[in-house]
Scaffold this active site. Structure first.
Site, PDB file in Angstrom:
ATOM      1  N   GLU A 130       1.033  -1.558   0.010  1.00 55.33           N
ATOM      2  CA  GLU A 130       0.278   0.017  -0.155  1.00 55.33           C
ATOM      3  C   GLU A 130       1.075   1.375  -0.095  1.00 55.33           C
ATOM      4  OE1 GLU A 130      -3.837  -1.322   2.834  1.00 55.33           O
ATOM      5  OE2 GLU A 130      -1.769  -1.293   3.552  1.00 55.33           O
ATOM      6  N   CYS A 143       3.370   8.808   0.806  1.00 53.94           N
ATOM      7  CA  CYS A 143       4.302   7.832   2.066  1.00 53.94           C
ATOM      8  C   CYS A 143       4.269   6.732   0.553  1.00 53.94           C
ATOM      9  CB  CYS A 143       3.115   7.402   2.358  1.00 53.94           C
ATOM     10  SG  CYS A 143       3.556   6.536   4.897  1.00 53.94           S
ATOM     11  N   CYS A 150       7.551  -6.394   7.522  1.00 56.30           N
ATOM     12  CA  CYS A 150       8.471  -5.704   8.110  1.00 56.30           C
ATOM     13  C   CYS A 150       9.524  -7.242   9.692  1.00 56.30           C
ATOM     14  CB  CYS A 150       8.315  -4.295   9.189  1.00 56.30           C
ATOM     15  SG  CYS A 150       9.828  -4.149   9.888  1.00 56.30           S
ATOM     16  N   CYS A 154       7.686  -3.556  16.562  1.00 58.87           N
ATOM     17  CA  CYS A 154       7.859  -2.823  17.589  1.00 58.87           C
ATOM     18  C   CYS A 154       6.253  -3.215  18.207  1.00 58.87           C
ATOM     19  CB  CYS A 154       7.666  -1.666  16.418  1.00 58.87           C
ATOM     20  SG  CYS A 154       9.725  -1.377  16.323  1.00 58.87           S
ATOM     21  N   CYS A 157       3.225  -2.045  16.378  1.00 61.10           N
ATOM     22  CA  CYS A 157       2.764  -1.529  14.984  1.00 61.10           C
ATOM     23  C   CYS A 157       2.120  -2.707  14.453  1.00 61.10           C
ATOM     24  CB  CYS A 157       4.073  -1.461  14.774  1.00 61.10           C
ATOM     25  SG  CYS A 157       3.650  -0.752  12.562  1.00 61.10           S
ATOM     26  N   CYS A 389      -0.487   6.574   9.277  1.00 61.97           N
ATOM     27  CA  CYS A 389       0.876   5.990  10.486  1.00 61.97           C
ATOM     28  C   CYS A 389       0.610   5.024  10.892  1.00 61.97           C
ATOM     29  CB  CYS A 389       1.269   6.171  11.010  1.00 61.97           C
ATOM     30  SG  CYS A 389       1.949   7.760  10.220  1.00 61.97           S
TER      31      CYS A 389
HETATM   32  N1  SAH Z   1      10.109   0.749   9.831  1.00 58.39           N
HETATM   33  C1  SAH Z   1      10.245   2.666   9.895  1.00 58.39           C
HETATM   34  C2  SAH Z   1       9.174   3.624   8.733  1.00 58.39           C
HETATM   35  C3  SAH Z   1       7.993   2.873   8.930  1.00 58.39           C
HETATM   36  S1  SAH Z   1       7.259   3.145  10.426  1.00 58.39           S
HETATM   37  C4  SAH Z   1      10.716   2.859  11.293  1.00 58.39           C
HETATM   38  O1  SAH Z   1       9.452   2.061  12.337  1.00 58.39           O
HETATM   39  O2  SAH Z   1      10.369   4.540  11.213  1.00 58.39           O
HETATM   40  C5  SAH Z   1       6.496   4.948   9.861  1.00 58.39           C
HETATM   41  C6  SAH Z   1       6.130   5.565  11.242  1.00 58.39           C
HETATM   42  O3  SAH Z   1       4.534   5.120  11.732  1.00 58.39           O
HETATM   43  C7  SAH Z   1       7.048   5.089  12.694  1.00 58.39           C
HETATM   44  O4  SAH Z   1       7.700   6.112  13.249  1.00 58.39           O
HETATM   45  C8  SAH Z   1       5.981   3.981  13.450  1.00 58.39           C
HETATM   46  O5  SAH Z   1       6.939   4.002  14.657  1.00 58.39           O
HETATM   47  C9  SAH Z   1       4.729   4.902  13.087  1.00 58.39           C
HETATM   48  N2  SAH Z   1       3.564   3.759  13.571  1.00 58.39           N
HETATM   49  C10 SAH Z   1       3.843   2.450  13.317  1.00 58.39           C
HETATM   50  N3  SAH Z   1       2.519   1.763  13.906  1.00 58.39           N
HETATM   51  C11 SAH Z   1       2.227   3.095  14.822  1.00 58.39           C
HETATM   52  C12 SAH Z   1       0.441   3.436  14.835  1.00 58.39           C
HETATM   53  N4  SAH Z   1      -0.346   2.470  15.497  1.00 58.39           N
HETATM   54  N5  SAH Z   1       0.285   4.684  15.354  1.00 58.39           N
HETATM   55  C13 SAH Z   1       1.216   5.464  15.372  1.00 58.39           C
HETATM   56  N6  SAH Z   1       2.778   5.279  14.879  1.00 58.39           N
HETATM   57  C14 SAH Z   1       2.660   4.588  13.660  1.00 58.39           C
HETATM   58 FE1  SF4 Z   2       8.600  -2.024  11.491  1.00 54.09          FE
HETATM   59 FE2  SF4 Z   2       6.444  -0.994  12.582  1.00 54.09          FE
HETATM   60 FE3  SF4 Z   2       8.789  -0.860  13.475  1.00 54.09          FE
HETATM   61 FE4  SF4 Z   2       8.346   0.421  11.590  1.00 54.09          FE
HETATM   62  S1  SF4 Z   2       7.306   0.507  13.241  1.00 54.09           S
HETATM   63  S2  SF4 Z   2      10.409  -1.069  12.502  1.00 54.09           S
HETATM   64  S3  SF4 Z   2       7.240  -0.980   9.486  1.00 54.09           S
HETATM   65  S4  SF4 Z   2       7.327  -2.616  13.365  1.00 54.09           S
END
Ligand code: SAH
Ligand code: SF4
Length: 415
Positions: A130, A143, A150, A154, A157, A389
């Protein structure tokens, strides 16, 4: 099936029913797309159809112009390329983009596209990714994703819960931008998209790129680095490196390398000011703890007061959102040319986290503001189409209808 098998099957086609022969012919479509390739890739493709080394330079420049500046969809459009070469090119190659499987337009102008990427190696299967377009009056930010899924989990996420993972190729990253420009008519001479929320200033609709979709860009370093060189090229797509931001969870060795070799803007997914909590939220912290991460930021080659590093901080109720956390955040970033981006948590089904209350976010933001960081809260966009996000999740691991409803209800409640 490889090329030799296909030829054999087609040769035997006279004896097989028409439908089967037709299916075999379709399967025999082995023409590669030139769209998304860098200059070296285009030169190689030209060499493969017999263009001499002496002629390649000029031909690469022509292809570059038509593919990236003009958004050409067929070789026939390339009027300054001789007919003979155009024919040769179209026998061997295409300018195909990945198929758009779904297009959604939010009532705030945000757009989300689901793209189907063909297999990049034999034995692989198609993957869906996406991408999201976020328009503002003076800019349009796309974006993009760097991986399918991934590998880093995290805890807040949604993408991290996906099992399938592969790095995208640099061409697949560039193609995301090209598809967005196709759909928005964002090439000179094309019918430009109209609608609520689209930029009214400037002559382009896609002006900025953020690597904040699916995946950890620094785990797909080679593809990301190469794609940025193509995107930033002034004779083509022309999205300068100051308008391209790579967001990372903190893959320290690659941060310095990215700054030195490529030099885009950097965003760090910080989310916690203490190692103990960050270990839990962003587990790569166990490998590269805060001290090491911040040192890499302090010495990030392109950073300056005019090119600040963005620190992303997701607001999780009762987890990382206290006034003490805000004060510690400001202290932690002292001496780094920084911007802070507070992101309201976007909930997803099954998550144990909740988004902080609005008053808590305001209080947090005030402390940060008083320390000299301006307008740091990121407004959630495109929530009605699950484009915000952390809500990106590919169709290969489809949400059930019930999950989607639950997600919508949660998002609405969080507004
Ligand atoms: N993997 C990279 C880029 C993709 S995530 C990273 O982690 O930076 C893009 C952003 O969205 C990151 O700052 C991540 O921490 C945030 N993010 C992920 N899940 C989220 C959620 N459920 N609500 C808000 N932000 C989120
Ligand atoms: Fe991967 Fe989501 Fe962590 Fe970014 S925030 S590194 S996309 S698991």
């Amino acid at each position: 099936m490889n090329l030799i098998d296909t030829t054999a099957a087609t040769a035997a086609g006279a004896q097989v029913p028409v439908e089967i022969a037709r299916a075999e012919t379709l399967r025999a479509e082995t023409r590669r797309s030139l769209a998304g390739l860098d200059r070296a890739g285009l030169a190689q493709a030209l060499a493969e159809i017999g263009v001499s080394e002496r002629e390649q330079r000029m031909r690469v420049a022509q292809l570059w112009h038509w593919i990236y500046l003009r958004g050409a969809l067929s070789f026939d459009e390339m009027t300054n390329v001789g007919k003979g070469l155009r024919e040769k090119l179209s026998v061997a190659y295409t300018l195909d983009r990945p198929e758009v499987v779904v297009e959604q337009v939010s009532n705030d102008g945000t757009r989300k596209w689901l793209l189907r990427l063909p297999p990049d190696i034999a034995g692989d299967k198609p993957h869906d990714v996406e991408m999201v377009y976020i328009p503002e009056s003076d800019r349009g930010t796309l974006c993009v994703s760097s991986q399918v899924g991934c590998t880093l989990n995290c805890s807040f996420c949604h993408t991290g819960t996906q099992r399938l993972v592969r790095n995208l190729t640099s061409a697949e990253i560039v193609l995301q931008v090209m598809v967005a420009r196709d759909r928005l008519g964002d090439y000179p001479g094309r019918d430009r998209a109209v609608g609520p929320g689209l930029p009214t200033e400037g002559d382009r609709l896609v002006t900025n790129i953020v690597f904040m979709g699916m995946g950890e860009p620094l785990y797909a370093y080679d593809s990301v680095a190469k794609s940025i060189e193509v995107l930033a090229d002034g004779e083509g797509l022309g999205i300068g490196k100051r308008r391209i931001t790579v967001s990372t969870s903190g893959v320290v060795p690659e941060i310095e390398k990215l700054g030195r070799e490529v030099g885009p803007m950097l965003a760090i997914s910080l989310h916690a000011v203490r190692d103990e909590l960050r270990d839990e939220l962003v587990p790569i912290n166990k490998k590269y703890p805060l001290k090491v991460l911040l040192e890499a930021c302090r010495t990030y080659p392109p950073a300056s007061n005019a090119k600040r590093i963005t620190f992303e901080y997701v607001m999780l109720k009762g987890v990382n959102d206290s006034p003490a956390d805000a004060k510690a955040l400001v202290k932690l970033l002292a001496g780094i040319p920084a911007k802070i981006n507070l992101i309201p948590f976007n909930p997803w089904p099954g998550t144990k986290y909740e988004c902080s209350d609005w008053e808590t976010i305001e209080q947090f933001s005030d402390i940060v503001f008083r320390a000299g960081y301006s307008s740091p809260v990121r407004t959630p966009r495109g929530r009605d189409i699950l484009a915000a996000c952390g809500q990106l999740k590919s169709e290969t691991e489809k949400l059930s209808a019930r999950e989607r409803l639950a997600l919508r209800a949660m998002a609405a409640a969080a507004e």
